[in-house]
Design a protein around this motif. Structure first.
Motif, PDB file in Angstrom:
ATOM      1  N   SER A  17       0.863  -1.188   0.000  1.00  0.00           N
ATOM      2  CA  SER A  17       0.000   0.000   0.000  1.00  0.00           C
ATOM      3  C   SER A  17       0.892   1.228   0.000  1.00  0.00           C
ATOM      4  O   SER A  17       1.554   1.526   0.996  1.00  0.00           O
ATOM      5  N   THR A  21      -2.118   6.562  -1.074  1.00  0.00           N
ATOM      6  CA  THR A  21      -3.216   5.818  -1.678  1.00  0.00           C
ATOM      7  C   THR A  21      -4.496   6.094  -0.898  1.00  0.00           C
ATOM      8  O   THR A  21      -4.526   5.979   0.322  1.00  0.00           O
ATOM      9  N   LYS A  25      -8.964   3.395  -3.672  1.00  0.00           N
ATOM     10  CA  LYS A  25      -7.961   2.642  -4.421  1.00  0.00           C
ATOM     11  C   LYS A  25      -7.484   1.413  -3.661  1.00  0.00           C
ATOM     12  O   LYS A  25      -6.956   0.478  -4.256  1.00  0.00           O
TER      13      LYS A  25
END
Length: 290
Positions: A17, A21, A25
């Motif tokens: 990740s 983000t 998403k």
């Protein structure tokens, strides 16, 4: 047959990740289930979705349970759905569910559901239209209703995960639990080919099969996982990983491993048996290797 060990996990890493983000998403899950008999199961699933790093989860459940579930889990959205006379979700819920499916990445359908007749009609109406990029996990009653829906499920192009225990697999296969237990790998492989889906045949020795014949195995050493709600957590773990963009077979393998590892962690902290399914949840984030 590959074991889900460190070598397999290193060869099939979860996506990282990245900083910045946003939650959309990171993956959006719509989890549908619950009933008057088991109104809280869906909460376990939704919590597991977020605990493995997905960004958003929305719960769809019977109207009587919607507000209590939403209050119990303020991190999740909630949709109240029509309830049938048996206390289960009825076919009238289909339009509302289909509307939500247009804006999610993964659909988890089944935790806390136990009816069959109305659930079968509802299942057909919410999986009859393949949607580009949408992954589906069928559990509990919708899974039990999948017998006869092979063509419909196969149309989703290997983006469906089925999570039967031996009893549900016997029903899907038209055979006995004894026959499933005698050769679970064969049963999982045959079902995966028939449905063109990933099959997670749950037991102390879990078999995961894909339509192309690839098979994974995970041996659990956490007997305490055999407890109410444990399967609801597993459904959320796999669903959350699917929403993060993990391929279905890899999501199933990681999901089974994370579930087992959380069971071992809970056993070490609390005791080998007697821990609750909800007590698996806090262990999941620290077990992720991203």
């Amino acid at each position: 047959m590959n074991r889900i060990d460190l070598t397999w996990r290193n060869a099939n890493p979860l996506p990282a990740s990245a900083n910045g983000t946003d939650k959309n998403k990171r993956g959006r899950v719509f989890a549908v289930g619950g009933s008057r008999r088991v109104p809280g199961a869906l909460g376990l699933t939704a919590q597991a979705v977020l605990r493995v790093g997905a960004g958003k989860v929305r719960m769809g459940t019977i109207e009587a349970a919607a507000i209590p579930l939403g209050l119990a889990m303020p991190e999740a959205g909630v949709i109240a759905l029509p309830e049938g006379e048996d206390g289960e979700l009825g076919p009238e819920a289909a339009p509302l569910i289909n509307e939500q499916l247009e804006t999610c990445d993964t659909f988890v359908f089944g935790p806390g559901m136990s009816g069959r007749s109305d659930v079968g009609a509802l299942t057909k109406r919410v999986i009859d239209k393949p949607r580009a990029g949408l992954a589906i996990l069928l559990d509990a009653a919708p899974l039990a209703c999948a017998a006869g829906l092979e063509t419909m499920i196969a149309a989703h192009d290997c983006r469906v995960v089925l999570t039967p225990h031996h009893g549900e697999m016997a029903y899907l296969s038209g055979t006995s639990e004894e026959a499933i237990a005698a050769d679970p790998e064969k049963a999982a492989r045959e079902a995966a080919r028939r449905f063109r889906a990933i099959v997670v045949l749950k037991d102390a020795r879990t078999i995961i099969a894909s339509p192309d014949g690839e098979t994974l195995v995970h041996d659990s050493d956490a007997p305490g996982l055999a407890t109410g709600g444990s399967g609801d957590v597993l459904a959320g773990v796999i669903g959350g990983l699917l929403a993060r963009g993990v391929a279905p077979l890899t999501a199933a393998g990681w999901g089974v491993w994370l579930h087992g590892a959380a069971g071992r962690a809970a056993a070490a902290e609390i005791g080998p048996t007697g821990f609750l399914a909800r007590e698996l949840l806090p262990h999941l984030p620290r077990l992720l290797i991203v």
